[in-house]
Write a protein that holds these residues in place. Sequence first.
Motif, short mmCIF file in Angstrom:
data_model
loop_
_atom_site.label_atom_id
_atom_site.label_comp_id
_atom_site.label_asym_id
_atom_site.label_seq_id
_atom_site.Cartn_x
_atom_site.Cartn_y
_atom_site.Cartn_z
N GLU A 446 -73.53 -70.97 23.59
CA GLU A 446 -72.64 -71.61 22.62
C GLU A 446 -73.19 -71.46 21.20
O GLU A 446 -72.41 -71.24 20.25
CB GLU A 446 -72.50 -73.09 22.96
N LEU A 447 -74.49 -71.59 21.04
CA LEU A 447 -75.10 -71.48 19.72
C LEU A 447 -74.93 -70.07 19.16
O LEU A 447 -74.56 -69.89 17.99
CB LEU A 447 -76.58 -71.86 19.79
N VAL A 448 -75.19 -69.08 19.99
CA VAL A 448 -75.03 -67.69 19.54
C VAL A 448 -73.58 -67.42 19.15
O VAL A 448 -73.30 -66.79 18.12
CB VAL A 448 -75.50 -66.72 20.65
N ALA A 449 -72.64 -67.93 19.95
CA ALA A 449 -71.23 -67.71 19.66
C ALA A 449 -70.82 -68.39 18.36
O ALA A 449 -70.08 -67.81 17.54
CB ALA A 449 -70.38 -68.22 20.81
N ASP A 475 -76.63 -57.54 9.29
CA ASP A 475 -76.35 -58.82 8.66
C ASP A 475 -75.36 -59.64 9.48
O ASP A 475 -74.35 -59.12 9.98
CB ASP A 475 -75.78 -58.62 7.26
N TYR A 476 -75.65 -60.93 9.60
CA TYR A 476 -74.79 -61.89 10.29
C TYR A 476 -74.53 -61.53 11.75
O TYR A 476 -73.47 -61.81 12.29
CB TYR A 476 -73.46 -62.06 9.55
N ILE A 477 -75.51 -60.91 12.37
CA ILE A 477 -75.47 -60.69 13.82
C ILE A 477 -76.63 -61.47 14.41
O ILE A 477 -77.80 -61.14 14.18
CB ILE A 477 -75.57 -59.20 14.17
N PHE A 478 -76.32 -62.52 15.14
CA PHE A 478 -77.34 -63.41 15.68
C PHE A 478 -77.53 -63.13 17.17
O PHE A 478 -76.57 -63.18 17.94
CB PHE A 478 -76.93 -64.88 15.47
N ASP A 479 -78.77 -62.85 17.55
CA ASP A 479 -79.11 -62.59 18.95
C ASP A 479 -79.82 -63.80 19.55
O ASP A 479 -80.46 -64.58 18.84
CB ASP A 479 -80.02 -61.37 19.06
N THR A 480 -79.75 -63.92 20.86
CA THR A 480 -80.30 -65.09 21.55
C THR A 480 -81.78 -65.28 21.24
O THR A 480 -82.25 -66.41 21.06
CB THR A 480 -80.10 -64.95 23.06
N HIS A 481 -82.53 -64.19 21.17
CA HIS A 481 -83.98 -64.33 20.96
C HIS A 481 -84.30 -64.96 19.61
O HIS A 481 -85.39 -65.51 19.41
CB HIS A 481 -84.68 -62.97 21.10
N ASN A 495 -105.84 -63.07 15.69
CA ASN A 495 -106.00 -63.66 17.02
C ASN A 495 -105.08 -62.95 18.01
O ASN A 495 -103.94 -63.38 18.23
CB ASN A 495 -105.71 -65.16 16.99
N PRO A 496 -105.53 -61.88 18.62
CA PRO A 496 -104.70 -61.12 19.57
C PRO A 496 -104.29 -61.93 20.80
O PRO A 496 -103.39 -61.51 21.54
CB PRO A 496 -105.60 -59.94 19.96
N ASP A 497 -104.95 -63.10 21.04
CA ASP A 497 -104.58 -63.92 22.19
C ASP A 497 -103.26 -64.64 22.00
O ASP A 497 -102.70 -65.21 22.95
CB ASP A 497 -105.67 -64.95 22.47
N LEU A 498 -102.75 -64.64 20.78
CA LEU A 498 -101.44 -65.29 20.54
C LEU A 498 -100.32 -64.38 21.04
O LEU A 498 -100.12 -63.29 20.51
CB LEU A 498 -101.25 -65.57 19.04
N THR A 499 -99.63 -64.82 22.05
CA THR A 499 -98.48 -64.04 22.55
C THR A 499 -97.32 -64.14 21.58
O THR A 499 -97.22 -65.09 20.81
CB THR A 499 -98.08 -64.55 23.94
N GLN A 500 -96.44 -63.16 21.66
CA GLN A 500 -95.27 -63.14 20.79
C GLN A 500 -94.04 -63.61 21.57
O GLN A 500 -93.93 -63.41 22.78
CB GLN A 500 -95.03 -61.72 20.25
N ASN A 501 -93.11 -64.25 20.89
CA ASN A 501 -91.84 -64.63 21.51
C ASN A 501 -91.03 -63.38 21.85
O ASN A 501 -91.12 -62.36 21.16
CB ASN A 501 -91.05 -65.55 20.59
N ASP A 502 -90.26 -63.47 22.90
CA ASP A 502 -89.46 -62.33 23.36
C ASP A 502 -88.53 -61.84 22.26
O ASP A 502 -87.98 -62.64 21.47
CB ASP A 502 -88.62 -62.73 24.57
N GLY A 503 -88.36 -60.54 22.19
CA GLY A 503 -87.40 -59.94 21.27
C GLY A 503 -87.97 -59.49 19.95
O GLY A 503 -87.28 -58.82 19.18
N TYR A 504 -89.24 -59.82 19.66
CA TYR A 504 -89.83 -59.46 18.38
C TYR A 504 -90.92 -58.41 18.57
O TYR A 504 -91.59 -58.36 19.58
CB TYR A 504 -90.43 -60.69 17.70
#
Length: 504
Positions: A446-449, A475-481, A495-504
């Motif tokens: 719903e948020l993405v829509a 521009d103005y295209i919002f993805d779930t990630h 600090n390489p031990d910090l994981t990244q959030n999906d999609g980045y």
Amino acid sequence: MKNLIKIFISLSIVFSMFSCSDDFLDKPNPNQLGEGSFYASEVQVHQAVMGVYGQMQGITGNQWLYSEMLTDNTTVHFDEGNRGNAPNIESFEYWQYNSGTGRMYDLYRDIYNAMGNINLTLSKLGEADIDSGEKARFEGELRFFRAYYYFLLTQYFGDVVMITEPLTDPSAAFELERSPISAVYTQIESDLDIAIAALPHPGNVSASDVGRLTKGAALTLSGKLWLTRKDFGKAKTALDQVAAMGYSLLGNYADVFDPTNKNHNESIFEVQFQGGNDLGEHNGFIYNFYPKFTNGEVTGFDGISGGGWNIPTLDIIGDYEDGDVRKAISISEGYTDKNTGEFVAIPFIEKYHYEHAIQGRPDNNWPIYRYADVLLMLAETINEQSGPNAEAYGYINQVRDRADLLPLSGLSQDEFRTALLHERRIELAFENHRWFDLRRTLSATELVALLNSHGASEKANQTTPRGSVGFSAGDYIFDTHEILFPIPNRERVVNPDLTQNDGY
């Protein structure tokens, strides 16, 4: 409140003294304050705690970018001739941010810097020669701030690094890992339990302490935490206690934001600023919100225009109901050019727009929590458990009545949920609630829509003209990630031990 401001003025020195390693000098100067000696007395700890309050000025003054302009509430006053902020500030408006975005790093860094000072001061409380009652109050304030900042971090980044003690070995900072959001929520809950027990009732705050945290603020954050965690029963229990503390809606919506009426009976917690002088405690956020190219018509000072950020969208302007008195108080749909006499249809936030004597020195406080928010959250807790009843309607209709709107009735649970999200959008417009409200009340789909629909509408009918500059492909295209922000690259490099959030 004036006493708090006076203390803020010199407190950057307090924290800067402790930024170096303890063994940087072989022989400390016995006449110079150091970390070990500074936190010894009540006066010194009080100064340190006020320093934490002071840091909230800068952090809060930048939240509009992450919680308003990111959403359908506000946009940019497009400047065809200056694209310098396109990859930075504008990236949030167009959802083009990434792990290298500078303002993403600023958000992360500023909150963790404040957290370091909170943890350091908490660690020194046990050794300080302080009355037990004052010591408990200081601890309650510090734990509230830590809970508040961790709540912000979880809403922006999800799983985050959780630190509750000072880091004595700098190398340890390079080995920290992100904690699951569930563990961070548990820590927030623990901090708030202590804050609620230690902070004073709002009716017991002396005149000299007006503006400091109370039990009402801690319970409001607790209610918001439980709402976010979908435990509506616990949320209502916390918010019911706030409702019993004597807060009330002001009769006139405009009075809520009037800088001559700070810390009023609707205010549960607001960030303190002081304008009209050169002491450095004024706010600067409203100058960010003024339109560009106005040459003084809006700012009130000849030749001075605004930053053009956080401009109300056509979408939110159109969402006000006919007769809603909040519209004219919250938004101006443009201004009159003094040279041509023509109306310029560039909207701007009116809610914080007040005359001030010295250019660049406005006097507004920033509202964090107020009673209208609590009433709407109470209505939400009831509706989410069993659908709307007389109590839920009573809460939302108090807010609508002040706005000169007809009361709601006869709605289904889904209809009430929609009406409530609308009411929160309008009542709390430009107070840094919209992003968290959307995240809490809508599913990811719903948020993405919603955002993509807004983006398509803004492309088709821009709030401010773009001249000859077209939109970029993304521009103005919002993805779930993008619901979660990326961990800044600069943090992951060290600090390489910090994981990244999906999609980045």
